[in-house]
Every structure is written in C-alpha cells, then in structure tokens.
Write an enzyme that holds these catalytic residues in place. Structure first.
Site, PDB file in Angstrom:
ATOM      1  CB  SER A 114      -0.853  -0.019   1.273  1.00  0.00           C
ATOM      2  OG  SER A 114      -1.404   1.247   1.522  1.00  0.00           O
ATOM      3  CB  CYS A 116      -0.516   3.028   4.226  1.00  0.00           C
ATOM      4  SG  CYS A 116      -2.138   3.759   3.968  1.00  0.00           S
ATOM      5  CE1 TYR A 145      -3.847  -2.040   5.226  1.00  0.00           C
ATOM      6  CE2 TYR A 145      -3.095   0.109   4.459  1.00  0.00           C
ATOM      7  CZ  TYR A 145      -3.624  -1.131   4.190  1.00  0.00           C
ATOM      8  OH  TYR A 145      -3.939  -1.480   2.897  1.00  0.00           O
TER       9      TYR A 145
HETATM   10  P1  NAD Z   1     -11.092  -5.964   1.041  1.00  0.00           P
HETATM   11  O1  NAD Z   1     -11.254  -5.691   2.487  1.00  0.00           O
HETATM   12  O2  NAD Z   1     -12.266  -5.745   0.161  1.00  0.00           O
HETATM   13  O3  NAD Z   1     -10.567  -7.457   0.818  1.00  0.00           O
HETATM   14  C1  NAD Z   1      -9.726  -8.123   1.718  1.00  0.00           C
HETATM   15  C2  NAD Z   1     -10.316  -9.486   1.986  1.00  0.00           C
HETATM   16  O4  NAD Z   1      -9.440 -10.212   2.857  1.00  0.00           O
HETATM   17  C3  NAD Z   1     -11.686  -9.402   2.683  1.00  0.00           C
HETATM   18  O5  NAD Z   1     -12.681 -10.027   1.913  1.00  0.00           O
HETATM   19  C4  NAD Z   1     -11.445 -10.120   4.001  1.00  0.00           C
HETATM   20  O6  NAD Z   1     -12.563 -10.871   4.445  1.00  0.00           O
HETATM   21  C5  NAD Z   1     -10.260 -11.006   3.675  1.00  0.00           C
HETATM   22  N1  NAD Z   1      -9.573 -11.423   4.881  1.00  0.00           N
HETATM   23  C6  NAD Z   1      -9.293 -10.687   5.993  1.00  0.00           C
HETATM   24  N2  NAD Z   1      -8.715 -11.427   6.938  1.00  0.00           N
HETATM   25  C7  NAD Z   1      -8.627 -12.677   6.432  1.00  0.00           C
HETATM   26  C8  NAD Z   1      -8.138 -13.902   6.952  1.00  0.00           C
HETATM   27  N3  NAD Z   1      -7.643 -13.988   8.198  1.00  0.00           N
HETATM   28  N4  NAD Z   1      -8.204 -15.004   6.171  1.00  0.00           N
HETATM   29  C9  NAD Z   1      -8.743 -14.931   4.925  1.00  0.00           C
HETATM   30  N5  NAD Z   1      -9.224 -13.804   4.384  1.00  0.00           N
HETATM   31  C10 NAD Z   1      -9.165 -12.687   5.122  1.00  0.00           C
HETATM   32  O7  NAD Z   1      -9.845  -5.090   0.560  1.00  0.00           O
HETATM   33  P2  NAD Z   1      -9.364  -4.765  -0.921  1.00  0.00           P
HETATM   34  O8  NAD Z   1      -9.670  -3.336  -1.166  1.00  0.00           O
HETATM   35  O9  NAD Z   1      -9.818  -5.790  -1.878  1.00  0.00           O
HETATM   36  O10 NAD Z   1      -7.781  -4.881  -0.720  1.00  0.00           O
HETATM   37  C11 NAD Z   1      -7.051  -6.048  -1.075  1.00  0.00           C
HETATM   38  C12 NAD Z   1      -5.593  -5.870  -0.693  1.00  0.00           C
HETATM   39  O11 NAD Z   1      -5.074  -4.683  -1.297  1.00  0.00           O
HETATM   40  C13 NAD Z   1      -5.374  -5.717   0.818  1.00  0.00           C
HETATM   41  O12 NAD Z   1      -4.176  -6.363   1.176  1.00  0.00           O
HETATM   42  C14 NAD Z   1      -5.208  -4.227   0.996  1.00  0.00           C
HETATM   43  O13 NAD Z   1      -4.425  -3.911   2.122  1.00  0.00           O
HETATM   44  C15 NAD Z   1      -4.499  -3.852  -0.302  1.00  0.00           C
HETATM   45  N6  NAD Z   1      -4.720  -2.435  -0.641  1.00  0.00           N
HETATM   46  C16 NAD Z   1      -5.954  -2.013  -1.031  1.00  0.00           C
HETATM   47  C17 NAD Z   1      -6.140  -0.675  -1.321  1.00  0.00           C
HETATM   48  C18 NAD Z   1      -7.482  -0.149  -1.763  1.00  0.00           C
HETATM   49  O14 NAD Z   1      -7.600   1.045  -1.967  1.00  0.00           O
HETATM   50  N7  NAD Z   1      -8.509  -0.977  -1.919  1.00  0.00           N
HETATM   51  C19 NAD Z   1      -5.077   0.233  -1.228  1.00  0.00           C
HETATM   52  C20 NAD Z   1      -3.836  -0.239  -0.817  1.00  0.00           C
HETATM   53  C21 NAD Z   1      -3.656  -1.582  -0.540  1.00  0.00           C
END
Ligand code: NAD
Length: 344
Positions: A114, A116, A145
């Site tokens: 990220s 972040c 995070y």
């Molecule tokens: P999201 O929250 O929609 O998806 C993450 C999924 O991981 C969720 O469905 C959640 O249930 C699952 N999860 C959490 N804990 C878990 C566990 N213990 N076992 C199995 N599954 C688990 O988030 P997203 O927006 O799809 O983001 C996906 C990735 O991208 C993440 O790693 C996030 O940190 C990273 N990211 C996203 C963004 C953004 O803007 N969406 C920005 C930077 C980084």
C-alpha cells in the site's frame, strides 16, 4: 493452480474473474462466508478459511503454482486509525502464507502492499507530492497498517533472497470501483462521497459532511488498472516493490466536485476537522513502473467515478425499493457447498 487470498474482497473478486477469463485454474480463499463475498465465480474452487492460521495456509496452498496475497483486515482511514492492532495482526496471514509457499515450492508470490508504507514526512503538505518507491525509507509509515505492509514487503524480499520464491510487490494507491464497500466504515473516499451524495439526493438533504477541510490531495486508481498492474507485475521479473497507482492527483474538494457533476447536484459542504484525515497529500510517481513494465494506470478519475457512482446508485435504489436483492453479484447459483474452516 493459482491461489487468490482475500478473494471475497473488492480487488480479489475482480482478480479471480480476470484469471479465470485467461483460462487459469483458480482456488479462491476468504475468511468470510461465501454469501458475503463481493463477487463469486463458480468456476473457481471457493474456500472459506482463516489465513491467520498456519494449518489453513498449508492446506489451501497444496498444488499451488502461484499465490496472490490480498487477504487483509483493513478499510478506509477511519478503520485503520482506530484498529491498529487488528491491522498489525495481518502479519500472521503473510507470514504463514510465505512459510506454506516455501514448503509447497510455490514459484511466484504476489503481495498487495500500500501507499501507506510511505514516510509521513514526505506527505506533510497538500501539494500532493508524487511518491517514488525509494520514499518508503527512512521508514516512518502509517502507524499500524503501514508498518505491517512495510514489514510484509521485507518478508517477501527475504523469502525471495533466501528461499528462491519469486515475490512481486505492488503498492496500491486508493483503489476504487463497483463491487466495493460503500458503507459500514470500511469504505474509501470515492465510494463514501458517492454514497453521501446519493443519500442527500434520496432524502432531499442539501449538505454533505467532508472529513477534514477538503484540501487533502490523493490519487485514485480504478479497479481495472489495478488488475492490469497485478497481471503485468506477476509476468515481470521485478523483485522490488512498484507503485500501482494513478498519478492524477485531486483534492477531496475536487473529488466532491466530480461526484456532484455526475449526480447533477450541488450541496453545501460541512467540514469536519476532527475526523480521521490521514496524510495531507499523496500521489503516485510512476517513473519506475513505466520503466519496468512500459505501462502505468491511465483510466481517468471522471470515467471511473461514473461507473462507481452508477453502481452505488443502483445498489442504494435496490435497497430502498426492495429488500429481496442482496446487492452481491453471482456468476451462477452453483458452488454453495464449501468446506468451512472458521469464520470471523
Ligand atoms: P477488502 O477488504 O475488500 O478485501 C480483503 C479481503 O481479505 C476481505 O474479503 C477479508 O474478508 C479477507 N480477509 C481478511 N482477513 C482474512 C483472513 N484472516 N483469512 C482470509 N481472508 C481474510 O480489501 P481490498 O480493497 O480488496 O484490498 C485487497 C488488498 O489490497 C489488501 O491487502 C489491501 O491492504 C491492499 N490495498 C488495497 C487498497 C485499496 O484502496 N482498496 C489500497 C492499498 C492496498
């Protein structure tokens, strides 16, 4: 077999679909029950499992050739500022997945990092400084995070150096689009602004609340660009982390202007200076991704927002008009019987 972790989430759901469209066999994993996945592809082997557990990671990576780790307990700035310990615990997911990947001789491993991870001192003004990859050090990332993501990146680097797993790291910048969270506290700014504008339309309210003074700058990456970036990065031989982000920086006020223009409305803005804010300004410097992949995210914010707004509008209209529709897309109605290992 490709294994997508966090497949019930926003980005994971799109990734599974795109890999299946490419003809790949996919195992899709998430901690949530299948009924709560944002998108469900029945062509995939869909499994509910808690990837913080070492034994779950070992089980789901059997016969895996590549792993995409997008599993994470996260949300928008309100969530990550108020749930730092929960965010740090995501370290268990990446650690146990990497250990299982080593044992199962997985050849490629993607880690969703990220923006972040970037040092706070580089983001202390609203000019929207474009962050290049080296700006992550000296390290002072987002508390909780961001530290977990930075540690995760280094775990990948050392598993690559010491155990020969080809790890790839994408630093995502604010990804948005249809089939993401738009309420409940985990939503990001584009979806939150769309929801607030639509709520105002539905209720006849003439104002909307904005966190901060609206001058914070960000760039927002449409989901299709994010998926393309993951695909290209996985095919590449780039070991170092790469920004996967739009370089079209806007202030939050400009984001609201765009959503209002799409909605055909104009609202009074009520600023909330004490709400969670995050950094003052952030943008993506795309020099390195252009150099390595010959590509960068290019979908214009206005175009992506139109699609996002109209999906959220439809969801909220459905919710208002009828309770039968649950707002989740399904590619078919099969594949309902799955092993349940644990749930949150
Ligand atoms: P999201 O929250 O929609 O998806 C993450 C999924 O991981 C969720 O469905 C959640 O249930 C699952 N999860 C959490 N804990 C878990 C566990 N213990 N076992 C199995 N599954 C688990 O988030 P997203 O927006 O799809 O983001 C996906 C990735 O991208 C993440 O790693 C996030 O940190 C990273 N990211 C996203 C963004 C953004 O803007 N969406 C920005 C930077 C980084």
């Amino acid at each position: 077999m490709l294994v997508v972790c966090g497949a019930g989430g926003f980005i994971g759901g799109y990734l599974v679909k795109s890999l299946i469209a490419l003809g790949e066999r996919v195992r899709a994993i998430d901690i949530k029950p299948l009924s709560d996945w944002y998108q469900l592809s029945d062509e995939a082997d869909n499994v509910q499992a808690d990837l913080r557990l070492r034994e779950s990671c070992h089980e789901v990576l059997s016969q895996a050739s590549a792993v995409y780790n997008l599993a994470c307990d996260m949300g928008g700035i309100g969530f990550i500022e108020n749930n730092k310990a929960e965010c740090m615990l995501n370290v268990l997911i990446n650690t146990h997945l990497l250990m299982a990947a080593k044992d199962h001789r997985v050849s490629k491993y993607f880690f969703a990092s990220s923006a972040c991870v970037y040092a706070a001192s580089k983001q202390d003004n609203t000019k929207g400084t474009a962050l290049c990859e080296e700006d992550a050090y000296p390290a002072m990332p987002e508390d909780g995070y961001g530290w977990e993501k930075l540690f995760g990146e280094r775990m990948c680097r050392h598993f690559s150096e010491d155990f020969g797993i080809a790890t790839r790291v994408g630093r995502f910048h604010n990804v948005y689009g249809p089939y993401g969270a738009y309420d409940g506290g985990r939503e990001k700014a584009p979806a939150a602004i769309c929801r607030k504008v639509i709520e105002a339309k539905f209720s006849g309210r003439e104002y909307l609340d904005i966190w901060g003074d609206g001058n914070q700058t960000r760039s927002f990456t449409y989901i299709d660009d994010c998926i393309k970036g993951i695909e290209l990065l996985m095919k590449s031989d780039v070991v170092e982390p790469l920004n996967v982000g739009s370089s079209e920086a806007v202030t939050i006020n400009e984001l609201v202007d765009l959503v209002e223009a799409i909605a055909g409305t104009k609202l009074e803005r009520r600023y909330q200076p004490s709400a969670p804010l995050g950094v003052a300004g952030r943008n993506s410097d795309n020099s390195l991704i252009r150099r390595h992949l010959g590509w960068e995210p290019s979908i214009r914010l206005r175009d992506g927002l139109e699609k996002t707004y109209s999906w959220i509008y439809q969801e909220m209209s459905n919710a208002q008009g009828q309770t039968a529709h649950d707002g989740k897309e399904r590619t078919s109605n099969q594949n309902q019987t799955i092993p349940t290992r644990s749930s949150r």
